[in-house]
Design a protein around this motif. Structure first.
Motif, PDB file in Angstrom:
ATOM      1  N   MET A 112       0.823  -1.204   0.000  1.00  0.00           N
ATOM      2  CA  MET A 112       0.000   0.000   0.000  1.00  0.00           C
ATOM      3  C   MET A 112       0.862   1.261   0.000  1.00  0.00           C
ATOM      4  SD  MET A 112      -2.841   1.275   2.789  1.00  0.00           S
ATOM      5  CE  MET A 112      -3.887  -0.158   2.540  1.00  0.00           C
ATOM      6  N   ALA A 113       1.931   1.254   0.796  1.00  0.00           N
ATOM      7  CA  ALA A 113       2.811   2.421   0.873  1.00  0.00           C
ATOM      8  C   ALA A 113       3.482   2.696  -0.469  1.00  0.00           C
ATOM      9  CB  ALA A 113       3.857   2.212   1.964  1.00  0.00           C
ATOM     10  N   VAL A 114       3.975   1.642  -1.121  1.00  0.00           N
ATOM     11  CA  VAL A 114       4.625   1.820  -2.424  1.00  0.00           C
ATOM     12  C   VAL A 114       3.630   2.356  -3.449  1.00  0.00           C
ATOM     13  CG1 VAL A 114       5.755   0.615  -4.329  1.00  0.00           C
ATOM     14  CG2 VAL A 114       6.370   0.065  -1.967  1.00  0.00           C
ATOM     15  N   GLY A 115       2.419   1.819  -3.449  1.00  0.00           N
ATOM     16  CA  GLY A 115       1.400   2.310  -4.370  1.00  0.00           C
ATOM     17  C   GLY A 115       1.038   3.765  -4.131  1.00  0.00           C
ATOM     18  N   LEU A 116       0.933   4.160  -2.863  1.00  0.00           N
ATOM     19  CA  LEU A 116       0.604   5.550  -2.541  1.00  0.00           C
ATOM     20  C   LEU A 116       1.735   6.491  -2.950  1.00  0.00           C
ATOM     21  CD1 LEU A 116      -1.032   5.062   0.977  1.00  0.00           C
ATOM     22  CD2 LEU A 116      -2.193   5.729  -1.132  1.00  0.00           C
ATOM     23  N   ILE A 117       2.969   6.069  -2.777  1.00  0.00           N
ATOM     24  CA  ILE A 117       4.104   6.907  -3.177  1.00  0.00           C
ATOM     25  C   ILE A 117       4.109   7.108  -4.690  1.00  0.00           C
ATOM     26  CG2 ILE A 117       6.622   6.980  -3.343  1.00  0.00           C
ATOM     27  CD1 ILE A 117       6.729   5.638  -0.605  1.00  0.00           C
ATOM     28  N   ARG A 118       3.892   6.035  -5.432  1.00  0.00           N
ATOM     29  CA  ARG A 118       3.884   6.139  -6.898  1.00  0.00           C
ATOM     30  C   ARG A 118       2.733   7.000  -7.396  1.00  0.00           C
ATOM     31  NH1 ARG A 118       6.767   2.570 -10.012  1.00  0.00           N
ATOM     32  NH2 ARG A 118       5.130   2.656 -11.611  1.00  0.00           N
ATOM     33  N   THR A 119       1.622   7.001  -6.661  1.00  0.00           N
ATOM     34  CA  THR A 119       0.436   7.738  -7.109  1.00  0.00           C
ATOM     35  C   THR A 119       0.483   9.205  -6.716  1.00  0.00           C
ATOM     36  OG1 THR A 119      -0.878   5.712  -6.910  1.00  0.00           O
ATOM     37  CG2 THR A 119      -2.085   7.795  -7.042  1.00  0.00           C
ATOM     38  N   TYR A 120       0.911   9.509  -5.510  1.00  0.00           N
ATOM     39  CA  TYR A 120       0.753  10.860  -4.976  1.00  0.00           C
ATOM     40  C   TYR A 120       2.054  11.637  -4.821  1.00  0.00           C
ATOM     41  CZ  TYR A 120      -4.009   9.422  -3.851  1.00  0.00           C
ATOM     42  OH  TYR A 120      -5.301   8.974  -3.938  1.00  0.00           O
ATOM     43  N   SER A 121       3.207  11.008  -5.018  1.00  0.00           N
ATOM     44  CA  SER A 121       4.450  11.764  -4.874  1.00  0.00           C
ATOM     45  C   SER A 121       4.564  12.804  -5.980  1.00  0.00           C
ATOM     46  CB  SER A 121       5.652  10.808  -4.933  1.00  0.00           C
ATOM     47  OG  SER A 121       5.700  10.139  -6.183  1.00  0.00           O
ATOM     48  N   GLY A 122       4.913  14.017  -5.596  1.00  0.00           N
ATOM     49  CA  GLY A 122       5.055  15.100  -6.556  1.00  0.00           C
ATOM     50  C   GLY A 122       3.779  15.807  -6.908  1.00  0.00           C
ATOM     51  N   ASN A 123       2.656  15.448  -6.267  1.00  0.00           N
ATOM     52  CA  ASN A 123       1.377  16.109  -6.557  1.00  0.00           C
ATOM     53  C   ASN A 123       1.119  17.319  -5.670  1.00  0.00           C
ATOM     54  OD1 ASN A 123       0.890  14.239  -8.522  1.00  0.00           O
ATOM     55  ND2 ASN A 123      -0.562  13.021  -7.332  1.00  0.00           N
ATOM     56  N   GLY A 124       1.998  17.589  -4.744  1.00  0.00           N
ATOM     57  CA  GLY A 124       1.819  18.737  -3.855  1.00  0.00           C
ATOM     58  C   GLY A 124       0.985  18.456  -2.625  1.00  0.00           C
ATOM     59  N   ILE A 125       0.463  17.236  -2.497  1.00  0.00           N
ATOM     60  CA  ILE A 125      -0.327  16.887  -1.317  1.00  0.00           C
ATOM     61  C   ILE A 125       0.612  16.380  -0.235  1.00  0.00           C
ATOM     62  CG2 ILE A 125      -2.213  15.462  -0.424  1.00  0.00           C
ATOM     63  CD1 ILE A 125      -3.245  15.197  -3.265  1.00  0.00           C
ATOM     64  N   PRO A 126       0.557  16.938   0.980  1.00  0.00           N
ATOM     65  CA  PRO A 126       1.440  16.459   2.058  1.00  0.00           C
ATOM     66  C   PRO A 126       1.234  14.967   2.315  1.00  0.00           C
ATOM     67  CG  PRO A 126       0.385  18.522   2.680  1.00  0.00           C
ATOM     68  CD  PRO A 126      -0.277  18.077   1.416  1.00  0.00           C
ATOM     69  N   MET A 127       2.316  14.253   2.463  1.00  0.00           N
ATOM     70  CA  MET A 127       2.230  12.810   2.661  1.00  0.00           C
ATOM     71  C   MET A 127       1.590  12.447   3.997  1.00  0.00           C
ATOM     72  SD  MET A 127       3.150  11.593  -0.142  1.00  0.00           S
ATOM     73  CE  MET A 127       3.097   9.855   0.291  1.00  0.00           C
ATOM     74  N   VAL A 128       1.591  13.381   4.953  1.00  0.00           N
ATOM     75  CA  VAL A 128       0.898  13.113   6.220  1.00  0.00           C
ATOM     76  C   VAL A 128      -0.594  12.950   5.972  1.00  0.00           C
ATOM     77  CG1 VAL A 128       0.356  14.027   8.498  1.00  0.00           C
ATOM     78  CG2 VAL A 128       2.646  14.315   7.570  1.00  0.00           C
ATOM     79  N   ILE A 129      -1.153  13.792   5.094  1.00  0.00           N
ATOM     80  CA  ILE A 129      -2.578  13.688   4.759  1.00  0.00           C
ATOM     81  C   ILE A 129      -2.844  12.386   4.008  1.00  0.00           C
ATOM     82  CG2 ILE A 129      -4.450  14.755   3.451  1.00  0.00           C
ATOM     83  CD1 ILE A 129      -3.216  17.449   4.013  1.00  0.00           C
ATOM     84  N   ILE A 130      -1.943  12.003   3.114  1.00  0.00           N
ATOM     85  CA  ILE A 130      -2.088  10.735   2.400  1.00  0.00           C
ATOM     86  C   ILE A 130      -2.063   9.573   3.393  1.00  0.00           C
ATOM     87  CG2 ILE A 130      -1.108   9.244   0.630  1.00  0.00           C
ATOM     88  CD1 ILE A 130      -2.266  11.873  -0.415  1.00  0.00           C
ATOM     89  N   THR A 131      -1.170   9.657   4.357  1.00  0.00           N
ATOM     90  CA  THR A 131      -1.086   8.615   5.382  1.00  0.00           C
ATOM     91  C   THR A 131      -2.382   8.544   6.193  1.00  0.00           C
ATOM     92  OG1 THR A 131       1.295   8.999   5.551  1.00  0.00           O
ATOM     93  CG2 THR A 131       0.244   7.763   7.327  1.00  0.00           C
ATOM     94  N   ALA A 132      -2.923   9.702   6.562  1.00  0.00           N
ATOM     95  CA  ALA A 132      -4.191   9.728   7.304  1.00  0.00           C
ATOM     96  C   ALA A 132      -5.309   9.107   6.476  1.00  0.00           C
ATOM     97  CB  ALA A 132      -4.540  11.159   7.700  1.00  0.00           C
ATOM     98  N   GLY A 133      -5.324   9.384   5.160  1.00  0.00           N
ATOM     99  CA  GLY A 133      -6.324   8.775   4.298  1.00  0.00           C
ATOM    100  C   GLY A 133      -6.183   7.267   4.234  1.00  0.00           C
ATOM    101  N   ALA A 134      -4.941   6.784   4.181  1.00  0.00           N
ATOM    102  CA  ALA A 134      -4.707   5.341   4.193  1.00  0.00           C
ATOM    103  C   ALA A 134      -5.145   4.729   5.526  1.00  0.00           C
ATOM    104  CB  ALA A 134      -3.236   5.044   3.934  1.00  0.00           C
ATOM    105  N   TYR A 135      -4.887   5.438   6.611  1.00  0.00           N
ATOM    106  CA  TYR A 135      -5.347   4.974   7.914  1.00  0.00           C
ATOM    107  C   TYR A 135      -6.870   4.866   7.946  1.00  0.00           C
ATOM    108  CZ  TYR A 135      -0.772   5.580  10.148  1.00  0.00           C
ATOM    109  OH  TYR A 135       0.539   5.463  10.523  1.00  0.00           O
ATOM    110  N   LEU A 136      -7.539   5.860   7.376  1.00  0.00           N
ATOM    111  CA  LEU A 136      -8.994   5.866   7.376  1.00  0.00           C
ATOM    112  C   LEU A 136      -9.540   4.631   6.666  1.00  0.00           C
ATOM    113  CD1 LEU A 136     -11.150   9.021   6.880  1.00  0.00           C
ATOM    114  CD2 LEU A 136     -11.849   6.895   5.829  1.00  0.00           C
ATOM    115  N   VAL A 137      -8.940   4.297   5.534  1.00  0.00           N
ATOM    116  CA  VAL A 137      -9.367   3.091   4.821  1.00  0.00           C
ATOM    117  C   VAL A 137      -9.087   1.847   5.653  1.00  0.00           C
ATOM    118  CG1 VAL A 137      -8.988   1.684   2.764  1.00  0.00           C
ATOM    119  CG2 VAL A 137      -9.057   4.166   2.570  1.00  0.00           C
ATOM    120  N   GLY A 138      -7.960   1.837   6.350  1.00  0.00           N
ATOM    121  CA  GLY A 138      -7.616   0.688   7.175  1.00  0.00           C
ATOM    122  C   GLY A 138      -8.550   0.486   8.354  1.00  0.00           C
ATOM    123  N   LEU A 139      -9.227   1.559   8.780  1.00  0.00           N
ATOM    124  CA  LEU A 139     -10.161   1.449   9.907  1.00  0.00           C
ATOM    125  C   LEU A 139     -11.534   0.944   9.498  1.00  0.00           C
ATOM    126  CD1 LEU A 139      -9.432   4.728  11.929  1.00  0.00           C
ATOM    127  CD2 LEU A 139      -8.520   2.426  12.296  1.00  0.00           C
TER     128      LEU A 139
END
Length: 262
Positions: A112-139
């Motif tokens: 999941m982490a590798v997929g999120l990095i490939r998708t969102y890296s360089g888009n200007g979205i802070p990775m902390v927010i991406i991590t929180a979104g991944a956490y939300l899905v995990g819950l």
């Protein structure tokens, strides 16, 4: 002389196996030295004092608490109404939704982490927010199942029909009738979700790294420098999880007691 039964002996051995590492960790966090003796050579609290005086620890603890708490709150606000809508208004979709929710277990954290990095890296979205979104899905599985069980136990569909017959709108019935009756289930699921996020290490370490140091990352760094301080961190984490577990047990018993009342 009373003989010890095999089930009692097996239970005692399992408890010893589970609690011996915890006891050893607590002793090591209080030991002055423990290298060549069976028991610690002395007892001290300086490792806890050193830990709690470290601003880096306090910041890491605060980041973990803030990230876990805010993500859990957002997940509750989004997931609980969604589960309620499915159970009450779209029961035919329940099996499909439940299957999709459980599929989150099938995705390992590293993938999941590798997929999120490939998708969102360089888009200007802070990775902390991406991590929180991944956490939300995990819950999703924890909050979905806990909310679903509470709604089915209280027969939410019948309560909604009764409330609407008495003139209440959908929103009024949900806020004033449904939510208070399932609050214990929501609270238990939220505490479980918070405890899982508080101890998460893989995603936050890969996605954010040292830019947003959490408690687990701080513990990993301390393992290389001081085993006593690392044990003190682990004991602190044990105490927090014990408090959360106690609250879960308390509210679960209260929920069962309310169901047994005629």
């Amino acid at each position: 002389m009373k003989r010890i039964s095999l089930p009692s002996l097996s239970f005692a051995l399992v408890m010893l196996y589970l609690f011996l590492p915890v006891a050893a960790t607590i002793l090591y966090s209080l030991a002055t030295e423990w290298n060549s003796t069976i028991l610690p050579e002395g007892i001290t609290g300086k490792w806890f004092a050193e830990l709690y005086a470290d601003p880096r620890f306090l910041q890491a603890f605060g980041r973990s608490f803030l990230l876990s708490f805010l993500t859990t709150v957002v997940a509750v606000v989004i997931i609980v109404p969604a589960v309620f809508s499915i159970i009450v208004y779209a029961p035919r979709m329940e099996r499909l939704v439940q299957l999709l929710v459980m599929l989150t277990y099938a995705v390992p954290g590293v993938i999941m982490a590798v997929g999120l990095i490939r998708t969102y890296s360089g888009n200007g979205i802070p990775m902390v927010i991406i991590t929180a979104g991944a956490y939300l899905v995990g819950l999703l599985p924890y909050l979905y199942q806990g909310t679903r069980n509470s709604l089915l136990a209280m027969q939410a569909r019948s309560l909604m029909e009764a409330a609407e017959l008495l003139g209440a709108s959908h929103w009024q019935a949900f806020v004033r009738i449904i939510v208070p009756n399932i609050m214990s289930g929501i609270f238990v699921s939220s505490l479980l979700s918070f405890s899982i996020l508080f101890g998460e290490f893989v995603l936050i370490n890969i996605l954010v790294g040292g830019r947003y140091e959490t408690l687990q990352m701080y513990l990993y760094a301390k393992l290389a420098s001081s085993g006593h301080v690392a044990s003190a961190i682990t004991v602190t984490y044990f105490v927090l999880m014990a408090i959360i577990t106690g609250l879960v047990v308390k509210f679960t018993r209260r929920s069962f007691a309310r169901k047994e009342v005629p």
